[in-house]
Structure formats: structure tokens, C-alpha cells
Design a protein around this motif. Sequence first.
Motif, PDB file in Angstrom:
ATOM      1  N   GLN A 211       0.831  -1.213   0.000  1.00 12.64           N
ATOM      2  CA  GLN A 211       0.000   0.000   0.000  1.00 12.64           C
ATOM      3  C   GLN A 211       0.858   1.252   0.000  1.00 12.64           C
ATOM      4  OE1 GLN A 211      -3.191   0.084   2.838  1.00 12.64           O
ATOM      5  NE2 GLN A 211      -3.808  -2.006   2.360  1.00 12.64           N
ATOM      6  N   LYS A 212       1.951   1.193   0.747  1.00  8.08           N
ATOM      7  CA  LYS A 212       2.880   2.329   0.783  1.00  8.08           C
ATOM      8  C   LYS A 212       3.531   2.514  -0.589  1.00  8.08           C
ATOM      9  CE  LYS A 212       2.728   3.447   5.233  1.00  8.08           C
ATOM     10  NZ  LYS A 212       2.390   4.797   5.706  1.00  8.08           N
ATOM     11  N   GLN A 213       3.903   1.388  -1.215  1.00  6.20           N
ATOM     12  CA  GLN A 213       4.493   1.470  -2.557  1.00  6.20           C
ATOM     13  C   GLN A 213       3.490   2.034  -3.553  1.00  6.20           C
ATOM     14  OE1 GLN A 213       5.522  -2.668  -2.791  1.00  6.20           O
ATOM     15  NE2 GLN A 213       7.722  -2.245  -2.706  1.00  6.20           N
ATOM     16  N   LEU A 214       2.224   1.658  -3.354  1.00 12.13           N
ATOM     17  CA  LEU A 214       1.181   2.141  -4.254  1.00 12.13           C
ATOM     18  C   LEU A 214       1.054   3.662  -4.180  1.00 12.13           C
ATOM     19  CD1 LEU A 214      -1.199   1.866  -6.156  1.00 12.13           C
ATOM     20  CD2 LEU A 214      -2.634   1.263  -4.215  1.00 12.13           C
ATOM     21  N   GLU A 215       1.105   4.197  -2.955  1.00 11.72           N
ATOM     22  CA  GLU A 215       1.065   5.654  -2.793  1.00 11.72           C
ATOM     23  C   GLU A 215       2.175   6.307  -3.622  1.00 11.72           C
ATOM     24  OE1 GLU A 215      -0.475   8.158  -0.520  1.00 11.72           O
ATOM     25  OE2 GLU A 215      -2.093   6.727  -0.771  1.00 11.72           O
ATOM     26  N   VAL A 216       3.379   5.718  -3.512  1.00 11.97           N
ATOM     27  CA  VAL A 216       4.522   6.268  -4.241  1.00 11.97           C
ATOM     28  C   VAL A 216       4.312   6.115  -5.753  1.00 11.97           C
ATOM     29  CG1 VAL A 216       7.017   6.108  -4.600  1.00 11.97           C
ATOM     30  CG2 VAL A 216       6.062   5.718  -2.321  1.00 11.97           C
ATOM     31  N   ALA A 217       3.831   4.928  -6.154  1.00 14.10           N
ATOM     32  CA  ALA A 217       3.643   4.661  -7.578  1.00 14.10           C
ATOM     33  C   ALA A 217       2.659   5.637  -8.194  1.00 14.10           C
ATOM     34  CB  ALA A 217       3.152   3.226  -7.777  1.00 14.10           C
ATOM     35  N   ARG A 218       1.576   5.882  -7.490  1.00 13.36           N
ATOM     36  CA  ARG A 218       0.547   6.762  -8.039  1.00 13.36           C
ATOM     37  C   ARG A 218       1.084   8.172  -8.226  1.00 13.36           C
ATOM     38  NH1 ARG A 218      -4.728   7.037  -4.583  1.00 13.36           N
ATOM     39  NH2 ARG A 218      -3.222   8.339  -3.506  1.00 13.36           N
ATOM     40  N   ALA A 219       1.871   8.634  -7.246  1.00  8.75           N
ATOM     41  CA  ALA A 219       2.466   9.965  -7.380  1.00  8.75           C
ATOM     42  C   ALA A 219       3.485   9.977  -8.524  1.00  8.75           C
ATOM     43  CB  ALA A 219       3.117  10.375  -6.066  1.00  8.75           C
ATOM     44  N   LEU A 220       4.274   8.902  -8.636  1.00 12.01           N
ATOM     45  CA  LEU A 220       5.277   8.840  -9.703  1.00 12.01           C
ATOM     46  C   LEU A 220       4.624   8.839 -11.082  1.00 12.01           C
ATOM     47  CD1 LEU A 220       7.946   6.245  -8.479  1.00 12.01           C
ATOM     48  CD2 LEU A 220       8.235   8.718  -8.762  1.00 12.01           C
ATOM     49  N   ALA A 221       3.427   8.256 -11.160  1.00 14.24           N
ATOM     50  CA  ALA A 221       2.749   8.143 -12.450  1.00 14.24           C
ATOM     51  C   ALA A 221       2.360   9.514 -13.011  1.00 14.24           C
ATOM     52  CB  ALA A 221       1.506   7.262 -12.328  1.00 14.24           C
ATOM     53  N   THR A 222       2.304  10.532 -12.146  1.00 15.01           N
ATOM     54  CA  THR A 222       2.034  11.879 -12.676  1.00 15.01           C
ATOM     55  C   THR A 222       3.290  12.423 -13.359  1.00 15.01           C
ATOM     56  OG1 THR A 222       2.664  13.035 -10.642  1.00 15.01           O
ATOM     57  CG2 THR A 222       0.367  12.318 -10.806  1.00 15.01           C
ATOM     58  N   ARG A 223       4.411  11.731 -13.208  1.00 14.66           N
ATOM     59  CA  ARG A 223       5.710  12.156 -13.728  1.00 14.66           C
ATOM     60  C   ARG A 223       6.145  13.486 -13.118  1.00 14.66           C
ATOM     61  NH1 ARG A 223       7.395   7.585 -15.222  1.00 14.66           N
ATOM     62  NH2 ARG A 223       7.313   6.905 -17.379  1.00 14.66           N
ATOM     63  N   PRO A 224       6.349  13.498 -11.777  1.00 13.19           N
ATOM     64  CA  PRO A 224       6.702  14.747 -11.109  1.00 13.19           C
ATOM     65  C   PRO A 224       8.194  15.085 -11.249  1.00 13.19           C
ATOM     66  CG  PRO A 224       6.629  12.968  -9.523  1.00 13.19           C
ATOM     67  CD  PRO A 224       6.266  12.358 -10.859  1.00 13.19           C
ATOM     68  N   LYS A 225       8.517  16.368 -11.008  1.00 19.80           N
ATOM     69  CA  LYS A 225       9.921  16.767 -10.891  1.00 19.80           C
ATOM     70  C   LYS A 225      10.326  16.708  -9.419  1.00 19.80           C
ATOM     71  CE  LYS A 225       9.435  20.790 -13.638  1.00 19.80           C
ATOM     72  NZ  LYS A 225       8.360  21.122 -14.244  1.00 19.80           N
ATOM     73  N   LEU A 226       9.300  16.901  -8.555  1.00 19.52           N
ATOM     74  CA  LEU A 226       9.538  16.929  -7.115  1.00 19.52           C
ATOM     75  C   LEU A 226       8.504  16.013  -6.454  1.00 19.52           C
ATOM     76  CD1 LEU A 226      10.756  18.309  -4.506  1.00 19.52           C
ATOM     77  CD2 LEU A 226       8.933  19.994  -4.733  1.00 19.52           C
ATOM     78  N   LEU A 227       8.991  15.168  -5.534  1.00 21.80           N
ATOM     79  CA  LEU A 227       8.096  14.208  -4.891  1.00 21.80           C
ATOM     80  C   LEU A 227       8.121  14.419  -3.380  1.00 21.80           C
ATOM     81  CD1 LEU A 227       6.329  11.649  -5.268  1.00 21.80           C
ATOM     82  CD2 LEU A 227       8.420  10.301  -5.080  1.00 21.80           C
ATOM     83  N   LEU A 228       6.942  14.571  -2.780  1.00 24.90           N
ATOM     84  CA  LEU A 228       6.842  14.714  -1.329  1.00 24.90           C
ATOM     85  C   LEU A 228       6.370  13.386  -0.738  1.00 24.90           C
ATOM     86  CD1 LEU A 228       4.873  18.118  -1.024  1.00 24.90           C
ATOM     87  CD2 LEU A 228       7.250  17.750  -1.653  1.00 24.90           C
ATOM     88  N   LEU A 229       7.172  12.797   0.137  1.00 29.35           N
ATOM     89  CA  LEU A 229       6.822  11.497   0.723  1.00 29.35           C
ATOM     90  C   LEU A 229       6.508  11.680   2.203  1.00 29.35           C
ATOM     91  CD1 LEU A 229       9.702   9.372  -0.876  1.00 29.35           C
ATOM     92  CD2 LEU A 229       7.334   9.555  -1.660  1.00 29.35           C
ATOM     93  N   ASP A 230       5.289  11.336   2.610  1.00 23.59           N
ATOM     94  CA  ASP A 230       4.889  11.507   4.007  1.00 23.59           C
ATOM     95  C   ASP A 230       4.869  10.160   4.730  1.00 23.59           C
ATOM     96  OD1 ASP A 230       3.957  12.376   6.424  1.00 23.59           O
ATOM     97  OD2 ASP A 230       2.269  13.527   5.617  1.00 23.59           O
ATOM     98  N   GLU A 231       5.936   9.863   5.443  1.00 20.24           N
ATOM     99  CA  GLU A 231       6.059   8.640   6.252  1.00 20.24           C
ATOM    100  C   GLU A 231       5.746   7.371   5.472  1.00 20.24           C
ATOM    101  OE1 GLU A 231       4.840   8.563  10.250  1.00 20.24           O
ATOM    102  OE2 GLU A 231       4.935  10.742  10.512  1.00 20.24           O
TER     103      GLU A 231
END
Lengths: 239, 287
Positions: free
Chosen positions: A144-164
Motif C-alpha cells: 500500500q505504501k508502494q502504491l502511494e509512491v507509484a501513483r504519485a510517480l505516475a504523474t511524472r513529477p519533478k519533485l516528490l513529497l513522501l509523508d512517512e
Amino acid sequence: MKILEGKGVSKSFGGLKAVSDVEFYVEEGEILGLIGPNGAGKTTFFNLLSGALPMDSGTVLFGGQKISGLKPNQICRAGMGRTFQAAKNFPGMAVYGNVMMGALFGKPGRSASEAEQITDEVLDFVGLTEYKDKMVTDIPLSAQKQLEVARALATRPKLLLLDEVMAGLNPTEVEDAMKLILRIRDSGITVIMIEHVMRAIMTICDRILVLHHGAKIAEGTPQEISTSKTVIEIYLGES
Amino acid sequence: MITVLNIIITGLIMGGIYALISMGLSLQYGVAKILNVSHGEFIMIAAMLTWVFVGLGIHPLLALVLCCPFTFCVGFLLHITIFRWLNINSGTAAAYESNAMLLCFGLYFIFSNIAMQIWGSNPVGFQFMEKSVNLGGAIIAVNKIIVLIIALAVSILFYLFLSHSRLGKSIRAASQDPVAAGMLGMNIKKIMAICFGIGAVLAGIAGTLISMYSQVNTGMGMGYTMIALIVVVLGGMGSIPGSMIGGMILGFVGSIFGYIEPSLSMVAYYLIILVLLLVKPKGLMGR
Ligand SMILES: Nc1ncnc2c1ncn2[C@@H]1O[C@H](COP(=O)(O)OP(=O)(O)OP(=O)(O)O)[C@@H](O)[C@H]1O
Ligand SMILES: [Mg+2]
């Protein structure tokens, strides 16, 4: 070059100053750690940066453009992705569908086939391919934690904010998460991470920013932070 | 046997109409967070407009098409003006939800009173394909069969729209987690306004369809609002498939009681809700 910088960033909830007059910057390509005791205002700070909450005052520049005051979807499309401390996924969709949402809407005008390609790539990158057809309620916490990251990465960001993203993970999983974050940085994405797992913060962050009662009380390399008197006092005072 | 067939066909028709109006209400509540107690007024307005159009010599099926952009615009514009203003001024999400419902009560009074001023309160109607056909022994008016086909087609199209189109996907995402959806690049405010508009369109289509096989009047709205509310609770708040299934169930119950004792239909509806809420408090498809 500074990818993100802000001045006077503040937010109060009634009488409580959750974030108070924070000045900060993030260098392009670095991993910035954001630490502080529970209730220090870290998540609120992310909410202000990402537009989830309006700030009371202050300005934030992202790649030189003012983003304070913009809506979350506009900030996303400017190139900022984020995860949520309490996983906020779409429970009615499978893992694949969840990631697809980021791929489809993260940038304007993406075609369905482009979005599918991005989704496949991202699922592979974070190591979620085996779960892609599972419903989000049926996968383990680490996924589930990886999914949170994957979904944000799928927007193709330049900057990624990771909350815990490491909260609740076992030591092996924390190790994997650290490797993933390093790979994300190496792929050219700047990272700001909130984390209570000190070992991870100290190992992979280039710089660390410490919040306490909403205010920035220290900033520096892991070396400097781990030897800072003020920081040690706060953490010892807490426990 | 023929009675059973009659009950089934009537149940399907009522169910189809109930499903349409409930999906509309469900969308407005599930995504836009507005419990629209003026929903039935959109049904009434479209029904009355259809009657007016037919009086002007327009074919009822063309009237159906004409009503759609009209109801959409009314819903959409209401949302981007007064509902957005209300949202900004409500502070918390919970306060907005209750304020929005109160506002809808206001809309109910405004719409039904204006309609009454214009059209009075007598039932009106027009003739549309009133010939009957014999379906395996059951005698059914052709207009009802057309209404059934349109209601089912619209329901299926709407479902496909939600599951397959880009906009539909963003609507589903926004209904499941608006904050996450916003952070993934979706314009939540726009999606909410569109959903309110689509909800009004679904109500409007139902209104036109109802006018095709029965008389209509300016006071018809509230009864349908109550039914839609029951179906939405029955199907699970905000669940579109739940509204479809719930609508069908209620349609059949209505049809059975319409045969036994019509005045008991409403009692039966509430009994079903009562039992369901005891057994499955979140509704048939509720999460
Ligand atoms: N929407 C809100 N409304 C009112 N108060 C809030 C809201 N969000 C956060 N707070 C309060 O603001 C303070 C900071 O909360 P925040 O969640 O930012 O802390 P945090 O540093 O992320 O803590 P943790 O490490 O526990 O996640 C807390 O006292 C919290 O109760
Ligand atoms: Mg937090």
C-alpha cells in the motif's frame, strides 16, 4: 539550482500555529529530510506546499514560478507529486487503476495508451507488478505504501513529497523503501521526505530540516543534525 | 400467470425510472456532497417542459433531447454559483453538507412555486404511442415499452460512461477520494459541478419519460425525491450500481403493491429500508 523555495510559510488552526513562518529551500536533485516530533506540523507543511490547504501567509516558488495560492491539480501539473501519511487510495479500483489515475490526469492531454505505458513502467519501477490486479484493500501494508509512491510517480513529477512511507514497515521493508527512494532520486526526481525512521533519514538524506511546534529550529546535513544540541534536546525531551 | 407478467413488466418500467433518478441523486451526493432534496423538481420541470414542447408541435423524443442541455446547464450553473459560494463560506465539509441540503430545500420551494405560478397545479398530459401490444398475454401500452427501453439504455450508457470514459474515471476517483484525486491533477471543483449537472440531466430524462406514459403536474417532484432518497439509502450512499439495483427492487415492490393495494406502496418501501438498515446498515452496495 533551487527547485523549491519558500518564505514566511504559515498556517494556524484556530489558536494553534501548526506551521509558523518557515523559510526553506530545496536543491534540485537532493533528498531533503523533514523531521520533528508528532504534531510538529510536518504533514500540514506538505498540505500547504501541495495546495491541499490554503496557507495563511507566505510565498512558495516552484522552479521559479509562484505556486502558493494555486489549486492542488494545478500544482500537480506544475510537477509536484505527493503521498499521504494515511494512505488515500481509491478503494473501488485495483492497484493498476489507482496508478492509472495518476498517469491519466497528472499531465494534460495524455492519451490512454501513453497512460497505460507509464502505469506499467511505474508498477515495474516500484515493484508492484505482481499486485496490479489486486484490490487495494487486499494487499499488504508495504505494498500500500508502494502504491502511494507509484501513483504519485505516475504523474511524472519533478519533485516528490513522501509523508512517512516507511511507517509500520519491518526492517527489510524499510531497507527496500530506502533503495526505492534512492532510485527515484537517481531517476532525476527531487525528494522531500517526512520520516520518523531515523536510520533511514540519516542514511539517505542530503540535508535535513527540523520542525518543532510549527517552526523551523534546525537545518543541515545529517552529521550536523545528529550532533545538534537543540535537536537532541527536543527528541530526548519527547521520550 | 398473465398478472405475474403484468407485474413484472410494470416493475421493470418503474424500476427503470427509479434507477435513473436515484443514480442522479447518488452522483450528486456521492461526488458533489449535496443531498439534493430538490431533485424531484428537476423531474417535474422536465416533465412540464416536455408537455409545453409537445404543445408547440415538437415530438416527445425530440423534447427528451432538448431537455438534456437545459437541465445540465441549470444544475451546472447552480453549482458554480450558489453552491460554490456556500462551500467557500461554510468552513468545514460537514457544515457545507448540511448547508447544501438546506439550500436544496430552498430550491425545492422556489422551483415548485414558480412552476405552480406558471402552470397551475392541474394534471396535464399528451398522447404518445398509446396503442397497446400483447406481450405473451400481458397488454402493455407501446409508450411504456419505449420508456423502458430508453430508461435501460440511458442507465447502461451512464454506467459505461463512468467506467470507461476519461471524465467518468475522474468522477469515480473524486467520489472515492477527492483530496487524492486533486493531487493527481484532477480539477475537483469542475468535476463536482459536472456531476451536479449530470444528476439534473438524469432527473430530467426521467421526467420526460414519465410524461410520455402518464399525466404530470407541478406537485409531482417531492414524491420522486422521497423515492430517490429511499433507493440511495437502499443501494448504499453514493454507489451507482447500488442505485441501479435498488431502483429495480423498489420498482418491483411498487409494482406488486400497485396490484395488491397501491396505498401501501410507500409503507412497503419504508419497511424494506428499515429491514435493510438493520441487516446491512451501509446499504446493498455500501462500503
Ligand atoms: N485540518 C486540521 N484542523 C485542525 N488542526 C489540525 C489540522 N491538521 C493538523 N492539525 C493540527 O496541527 C498540528 C500539526 O499536525 P501535523 O499533522 O502537521 O503534524 P505532523 O508533524 O505531521 O505529526 P505526525 O508526526 O504525528 O504525523 C497538530 O496539533 C494537529 O492536531
Ligand atoms: Mg504527519
